[in-house]
Design a protein around this motif. Structure first.
Motif, PDB file in Angstrom:
ATOM      1  N   GLY A 225       0.814  -1.202   0.000  1.00 28.24           N
ATOM      2  CA  GLY A 225       0.000   0.000   0.000  1.00 28.24           C
ATOM      3  C   GLY A 225       0.854   1.262   0.000  1.00 28.24           C
ATOM      4  N   ALA A 226       1.982   1.219   0.718  1.00 26.32           N
ATOM      5  CA  ALA A 226       2.900   2.368   0.729  1.00 26.32           C
ATOM      6  C   ALA A 226       3.457   2.629  -0.664  1.00 26.32           C
ATOM      7  CB  ALA A 226       4.035   2.110   1.717  1.00 26.32           C
ATOM      8  N   ALA A 227       3.770   1.563  -1.395  1.00 24.03           N
ATOM      9  CA  ALA A 227       4.299   1.707  -2.757  1.00 24.03           C
ATOM     10  C   ALA A 227       3.244   2.277  -3.709  1.00 24.03           C
ATOM     11  CB  ALA A 227       4.783   0.349  -3.270  1.00 24.03           C
ATOM     12  N   ILE A 228       2.015   1.801  -3.577  1.00 26.25           N
ATOM     13  CA  ILE A 228       0.931   2.289  -4.446  1.00 26.25           C
ATOM     14  C   ILE A 228       0.668   3.773  -4.211  1.00 26.25           C
ATOM     15  CG2 ILE A 228      -1.553   2.103  -4.909  1.00 26.25           C
ATOM     16  CD1 ILE A 228      -1.265  -0.922  -4.285  1.00 26.25           C
ATOM     17  N   SER A 229       0.640   4.175  -2.955  1.00 25.39           N
ATOM     18  CA  SER A 229       0.374   5.590  -2.646  1.00 25.39           C
ATOM     19  C   SER A 229       1.489   6.483  -3.165  1.00 25.39           C
ATOM     20  CB  SER A 229       0.200   5.778  -1.134  1.00 25.39           C
ATOM     21  OG  SER A 229       1.384   5.475  -0.435  1.00 25.39           O
ATOM     22  N   PHE A 230       2.729   6.018  -3.075  1.00 25.06           N
ATOM     23  CA  PHE A 230       3.860   6.792  -3.589  1.00 25.06           C
ATOM     24  C   PHE A 230       3.753   6.965  -5.099  1.00 25.06           C
ATOM     25  CE2 PHE A 230       8.150   7.499  -5.145  1.00 25.06           C
ATOM     26  CZ  PHE A 230       8.673   8.387  -4.221  1.00 25.06           C
ATOM     27  N   LEU A 231       3.411   5.907  -5.801  1.00 26.48           N
ATOM     28  CA  LEU A 231       3.282   5.954  -7.257  1.00 26.48           C
ATOM     29  C   LEU A 231       2.182   6.924  -7.689  1.00 26.48           C
ATOM     30  CD1 LEU A 231       3.843   4.969 -10.131  1.00 26.48           C
ATOM     31  CD2 LEU A 231       2.365   2.989  -9.659  1.00 26.48           C
ATOM     32  N   ILE A 232       1.024   6.839  -7.063  1.00 25.46           N
ATOM     33  CA  ILE A 232      -0.086   7.726  -7.422  1.00 25.46           C
ATOM     34  C   ILE A 232       0.307   9.190  -7.209  1.00 25.46           C
ATOM     35  CG2 ILE A 232      -2.434   8.431  -6.821  1.00 25.46           C
ATOM     36  CD1 ILE A 232      -2.993   5.505  -6.085  1.00 25.46           C
ATOM     37  N   ALA A 233       0.979   9.472  -6.092  1.00 21.52           N
ATOM     38  CA  ALA A 233       1.380  10.847  -5.782  1.00 21.52           C
ATOM     39  C   ALA A 233       2.382  11.383  -6.805  1.00 21.52           C
ATOM     40  CB  ALA A 233       1.973  10.915  -4.373  1.00 21.52           C
ATOM     41  N   ARG A 234       3.321  10.548  -7.248  1.00 22.81           N
ATOM     42  CA  ARG A 234       4.320  10.995  -8.228  1.00 22.81           C
ATOM     43  C   ARG A 234       3.698  11.228  -9.599  1.00 22.81           C
ATOM     44  NH1 ARG A 234       8.328  13.501  -5.733  1.00 22.81           N
ATOM     45  NH2 ARG A 234       9.387  12.192  -4.200  1.00 22.81           N
ATOM     46  N   VAL A 235       2.727  10.418  -9.978  1.00 19.33           N
ATOM     47  CA  VAL A 235       2.030  10.627 -11.255  1.00 19.33           C
ATOM     48  C   VAL A 235       1.289  11.959 -11.223  1.00 19.33           C
ATOM     49  CG1 VAL A 235       0.194   9.789 -12.767  1.00 19.33           C
ATOM     50  CG2 VAL A 235       1.810   8.163 -11.778  1.00 19.33           C
ATOM     51  N   ALA A 236       0.589  12.213 -10.119  1.00 24.15           N
ATOM     52  CA  ALA A 236      -0.158  13.471  -9.981  1.00 24.15           C
ATOM     53  C   ALA A 236       0.789  14.668 -10.001  1.00 24.15           C
ATOM     54  CB  ALA A 236      -0.961  13.447  -8.679  1.00 24.15           C
ATOM     55  N   GLU A 237       1.901  14.562  -9.293  1.00 26.87           N
ATOM     56  CA  GLU A 237       2.885  15.639  -9.230  1.00 26.87           C
ATOM     57  C   GLU A 237       3.407  16.000 -10.615  1.00 26.87           C
ATOM     58  OE1 GLU A 237       7.018  16.382  -6.747  1.00 26.87           O
ATOM     59  OE2 GLU A 237       6.639  14.407  -7.609  1.00 26.87           O
ATOM     60  N   CYS A 238       3.782  15.001 -11.386  1.00 28.05           N
ATOM     61  CA  CYS A 238       4.330  15.207 -12.725  1.00 28.05           C
ATOM     62  C   CYS A 238       3.296  15.865 -13.647  1.00 28.05           C
ATOM     63  CB  CYS A 238       4.781  13.866 -13.304  1.00 28.05           C
ATOM     64  SG  CYS A 238       5.357  13.953 -15.011  1.00 28.05           S
ATOM     65  N   CYS A 239       2.109  15.308 -13.688  1.00 24.88           N
ATOM     66  CA  CYS A 239       1.078  15.809 -14.602  1.00 24.88           C
ATOM     67  C   CYS A 239       0.696  17.251 -14.290  1.00 24.88           C
ATOM     68  CB  CYS A 239      -0.157  14.911 -14.540  1.00 24.88           C
ATOM     69  SG  CYS A 239       0.119  13.241 -15.172  1.00 24.88           S
TER      70      CYS A 239
END
Length: 460
Positions: free
Chosen positions: A194-208
């Motif tokens: 779950g920690a990995a999934i939340s990190f990935l979602i946050a980085r995608v949002a940040e980039c976009c």
């Protein structure tokens, strides 16, 4: 005190340093919250996430080398009002960053067990770390784009946008951590995955969001594809020659720090868990100096690009003095709050003891380490003195720091905090040589002429 009477310097310093420092403060604070959340899962989970994070640390420093090396040019080009060349440097930086992130992603997806196994021989840590890494690694591509645009935006003085978006993304990461790690709003608890999934979602949002806002607001770096990628071999060569030592510098330094983690992990899982806690505090303690050194690099780069070498020399000197003052305050902060921070974690007594003693060492050495940050990032990068930076920051650590870490960990079998003290020895050597370089003025190089002479017509 006349040396500090320049009001314009302090206005510029506040304008650039405050957002950079605030971003790093909030980043470090929110990272600590995330670390404490994972810490509730136990020592093995702390170690696993920390070791997987070493791969991200290695990538982020290589990307920092690419970004800061490129920003070294773009800061001076902005001071010289050469927007055409600035956008071409952005394009080259973006290509190099994406290629590097892609390589890291492939390796992590194909060999996750092997990578975690380099750091630890604990089967539980390897299993947890591998599960985390295969999800976590997909964030690398998005982070490479974010880091590129953020570095170039900061180099031209646009420091608030990257700060706001990065902090917002980290806030999102914390919320998602709670949801995915522990389970909430109908989503089951996923633990470390779950920690990995939340990190990935946050980085995608940040980039976009960063790219979208950059182009919507039409910032100077909002270049068209043909403006970024219309590169000749002559242009690439002139840019890459000074940038390559910066990339190599960050690669060598990050590999050395990764080697330290390997040594800590092989001492034992409690040792690497303790040093992961120390690393979180270290990030928080260095926040003011990230702001000061980042601002110094922008101010110095602009002045050198505009032909004011004496002004750049004075401003770097002022920054070194302020760095010394702030380091005393941070030393007191670490001593005062180390016990409170350690108590936030669900850890064994051995981990708490190791972390406490290592934090004492961190506090005592913050003066020297902060000076080195201003010397390397603020002085050498702004002045384009990349070869000396490579020697100072990338070579000395392998001559002194790494051999002493291996001696302490593998030969003398010292506790992890004494090994940590040994690795600090290279910081003092670096500081002495860096100050000598400052007073020599040999670090000042105007790079604008090396690229501005290549006009678009010449490239065609």
């Amino acid at each position: 005190m006349e040396f500090y009477d320049d009001r314009f310097y302090f206005m510029q310093l506040y304008r650039y340093a405050a957002p950079i420092a605030l971003q790093n403060l909030l980043t470090a604070s929110l990272s600590m919250v995330g670390s404490v959340m994972v810490g509730q899962l136990g020592d093995a989970s702390i170690a696993a996430v920390g070791l997987a994070g070493q791969i991200f640390f290695l990538l982020s420093l290589v990307l920092f080398g690419i970004g800061s090396g490129s920003a070294m040019f773009t800061a001076q080009l902005w001071g010289n009002k050469d927007l055409v060349s600035l956008r071409k440097v952005l394009g080259l930086c973006l290509v190099m960053s994406l290629a590097t992130a892609g390589l890291f992603l492939i390796v992590c997806e194909v060999f996750p067990d092997f990578i975690i196994g380099i750091f630890s021989n604990d089967p539980q840590v390897i299993a947890l770390g591998s599960d985390y890494l295969v999800i976590f690694a997909w964030s690398f591509l998005f982070f490479s784009v974010t880091s590129t645009f953020a570095a170039i935006l900061r180099s031209i003085g646009e420091v608030k946008l990257p700060m706001l978006i990065t902090v917002s993304a980290l806030g999102l990461n914390i919320v998602l951590n709670y949801v995915f790690i522990f389970g909430a709003i109908g989503i089951p608890a996923m633990g470390i995955r779950g920690a990995a999934i939340s990190f990935l979602i946050a980085r995608v949002a940040e980039c976009c969001i960063l790219v979208l806002v950059t182009y919507q607001k039409k910032y100077p770096v909002a270049a068209k594809m043909k403006e970024m990628l219309g590169l000749s071999l002559a242009f690439i060569g002139k840019i890459f020659t000074p940038i390559f030592p910066v990339i190599l510098n960050e690669l060598l330094w990050s590999l050395a720090v990764t080697t330290y983690s390997i040594v800590y992990a092989h001492i034992g899982t409690p040792s690497i868990a303790a040093m992961n806690i120390v690393g979180t505090v270290d990030n928080l303690a260095l926040v003011p100096f990230m702001g000061l050194s980042g601002a110094a690099a922008i101010i110095g780069g602009h002045k050198i690009g505009a032909g004011d070498a004496d002004g750049a020399y004075q401003d770097i000197g002022r920054t070194l003095g302020l760095t010394a003052l702030f380091s005393l305050l941070i030393c007191g902060f670490v001593f005062s709050f180390k016990g409170l921070i350690i108590n936030l974690y669900n850890i064994t007594p051995d981990v708490a003891l190791y972390a406490d003693r290592a934090l004492i060492i961190l506090a005592l050495w913050i003066f020297v380490r902060s000076q080195n940050m201003s010397l390397v990032v603020g002085m050498l990068r702004s002045g384009g003195d990349t070869r000396y930076s490579l020697f100072l920051d990338g070579v000395i650590i392998w001559i002194l720091g790494v051999p002493l870490a291996m001696l302490g960990g593998f030969v003398l079998h010292l506790p992890v905090y004494w090994v940590y003290l040994l690795v600090m020895s290279e910081e003092l050597t670096k500081c002495i040589l860096g100050l000598k370089r400052y007073f020599s003025r040999k670090w000042i190089h105007n790079l604008t002429g090396t690229v501005s002479v290549i006009t678009p017509s010449q490239e065609e």
